[in-house]
Scaffold this active site. Structure first.
Site, mmCIF file in Angstrom:
data_model
loop_
_atom_site.group_PDB
_atom_site.id
_atom_site.type_symbol
_atom_site.label_atom_id
_atom_site.label_comp_id
_atom_site.label_asym_id
_atom_site.label_seq_id
_atom_site.Cartn_x
_atom_site.Cartn_y
_atom_site.Cartn_z
ATOM 1 N N GLN A 48 15.862 -48.699 -79.526
ATOM 2 C CA GLN A 48 16.990 -49.039 -80.271
ATOM 3 C C GLN A 48 16.511 -50.258 -81.376
ATOM 4 O OE1 GLN A 48 19.901 -50.259 -77.564
ATOM 5 N NE2 GLN A 48 18.651 -51.485 -76.507
ATOM 6 N N ASP A 173 27.421 -53.643 -67.781
ATOM 7 C CA ASP A 173 27.549 -54.244 -68.873
ATOM 8 C C ASP A 173 26.824 -53.499 -70.065
ATOM 9 O OD1 ASP A 173 27.547 -56.169 -71.163
ATOM 10 O OD2 ASP A 173 26.180 -57.450 -70.264
HETATM 11 N N1 SAM Z 1 26.572 -58.388 -72.456
HETATM 12 C C1 SAM Z 1 26.801 -58.314 -73.973
HETATM 13 C C2 SAM Z 1 28.048 -59.158 -74.535
HETATM 14 O O1 SAM Z 1 28.102 -60.381 -74.445
HETATM 15 O O2 SAM Z 1 28.876 -58.403 -75.049
HETATM 16 C C3 SAM Z 1 26.597 -57.061 -74.390
HETATM 17 C C4 SAM Z 1 26.035 -55.763 -73.941
HETATM 18 S S1 SAM Z 1 24.570 -55.849 -73.354
HETATM 19 C C5 SAM Z 1 23.535 -56.479 -74.444
HETATM 20 C C6 SAM Z 1 24.250 -53.985 -73.404
HETATM 21 C C7 SAM Z 1 22.964 -53.501 -72.852
HETATM 22 O O3 SAM Z 1 22.833 -52.527 -72.085
HETATM 23 C C8 SAM Z 1 21.802 -53.681 -73.860
HETATM 24 O O4 SAM Z 1 20.902 -54.676 -73.584
HETATM 25 C C9 SAM Z 1 21.252 -52.256 -73.556
HETATM 26 O O5 SAM Z 1 19.889 -52.193 -73.790
HETATM 27 C C10 SAM Z 1 21.687 -51.857 -72.268
HETATM 28 N N2 SAM Z 1 21.577 -50.595 -71.869
HETATM 29 C C11 SAM Z 1 22.040 -49.372 -72.483
HETATM 30 N N3 SAM Z 1 21.806 -48.286 -71.983
HETATM 31 C C12 SAM Z 1 21.205 -48.511 -70.759
HETATM 32 C C13 SAM Z 1 20.940 -47.855 -69.720
HETATM 33 N N4 SAM Z 1 20.861 -46.496 -69.513
HETATM 34 N N5 SAM Z 1 20.411 -48.321 -68.463
HETATM 35 C C14 SAM Z 1 20.359 -49.794 -68.340
HETATM 36 N N6 SAM Z 1 20.732 -50.702 -69.592
HETATM 37 C C15 SAM Z 1 21.325 -50.077 -70.442
#
Ligand code: SAM
EC number: 2.5.1.16
Length: 306
Positions: A48, A173
């Site tokens: 991304q 998350d």
């Molecule tokens: N914790 C955050 C907040 O305060 O709102 C928001 C979301 S967090 C950054 C979402 C994460 O999920 C991202 O870092 C993304 O890279 C991860 N992610 C997305 N798809 C995933 C997958 N298939 N396996 C593991 N992590 C994943």
């Protein structure tokens, strides 16, 4: 220099120069905007586009593929609720798995629970972790707890290899269901989560907005009702910088000792030893825990019909 910076990102609107506007097919016809002081980071990972900017009123902001993931000002609401709703609903959680959550904020909240012995996290994108450590030290502080074990990889693949009945709680998350997180909203994923939980174990997943995504929510609820034979509940809270200003959580338990999510049995507000290193809870308390399960009638009708 700052003014020049503002025009370099495709996500900075030409309608409101110098403002970030969150435009996505997931919320057609609307776009929440924040005034940008300075772009601090822009990169492209294998998964991304990653951006960090300094906003004028919400502190630093983390953006993935044009969608706000967190701001320093309101991240407490999301991180505290997605973590303490499940962990305060069961006695003595010991083994916890976080899927996604690369910023470390959920880890920070899980580590407030002294009963917890093991915290595994599986985040797909190393760039998110590195950027959080560089720009969001009060969020990435979660990684400093010695109970945390980091796995960089796909959460779907990780869960397939987890022995049955391993975890007391799984917290998903994730980002939105466009991009790498798509599978995290589908039935086979929920089946692997259920398998990874002990009897009476709990899952809490990011479950979008009742104002924007009742179709997605309806689909998730229907799947969860088939898979989780303990209980299935929807909770929600306010996060001003998320689309429509609210975010929901799917809370389910597997067959086994009953879990009454609406009445927390493991209150965290009673024990304040965790506040010494992490600061006090800013958002979560037992009253808001119970209140978060009260739904507006339009959402209640759909969710309770499943
Ligand atoms: N914790 C955050 C907040 O305060 O709102 C928001 C979301 S967090 C950054 C979402 C994460 O999920 C991202 O870092 C993304 O890279 C991860 N992610 C997305 N798809 C995933 C997958 N298939 N396996 C593991 N992590 C994943």
């Amino acid at each position: 220099e700052e003014a020049n910076n503002n025009n370099e990102s495709p996500y900075i609107s030409s309608v409101l120069p110098g403002w970030f506007s969150e435009i996505s097919p997931l919320w057609p016809g609307e776009a929440h905007s924040l005034k940008v002081e300075k772009i601090l980071f822009q990169g492209k990972s294998d998964y991304q586009n990653v951006m960090v900017f300094q906003s004028s009123t919400y502190g630093k902001v983390l953006v993935l593929d044009g969608v706000i993931q967190l701001t320093e000002r309101d991240e407490c609401a999301y991180q505290e609720m997605i973590t303490h709703l499940p962990l305060c609903s069961i006695p003595n959680p010991k083994k916890v798995l976080v899927i996604g959550g690369g910023d470390g904020g959920v880890l920070r909240e899980v580590s407030r629970h002294s009963s917890v012995e093991q915290i595994d996290i599986c985040e797909i994108d190393k760039m998110v972790i590195d950027v959080a450590k560089q720009f969001f030290p009060n969020v990435a502080i979660g990684y400093e707890d010695p109970r945390v074990k980091l796995h960089v990889g796909d959460g779907v693949a990780f869960l397939k290899n987890v022995p049955e009945g391993t975890y007391d709680a799984v917290i998903v998350d994730s980002s939105d269901p466009i991009g790498p997180a798509q599978e995290l909203f589908e039935k086979p994923f929920f089946e692997t989560v259920a398998r990874a939980l002990r009897p009476g174990g709990v899952v809490c997943t990011q479950a979008e907005s009742i104002w924007l995504h009742m179709d997605i929510i309806e689909h998730i609820v229907a799947n969860c009702c088939q898979i989780f034979k303990g209980s299935v509940n929807y909770a929600w809270t306010t996060v001003p910088t998320y689309p429509s200003g609210v975010i929901g959580f799917m809370l389910c338990s597997t067959e086994g000792p009953a879990v009454d999510f609406k009445n927390p049995t493991n209150p965290i507000d009673a024990d304040d030893s965790h506040t010494k290193t992490r600061g006090p809870l800013k958002f979560y308390n037992s009253e808001i825990h119970s209140a978060s399960f009260c739904l507006p009638s339009f959402a209640k009708r759909v969710i309770e019909s499943k």
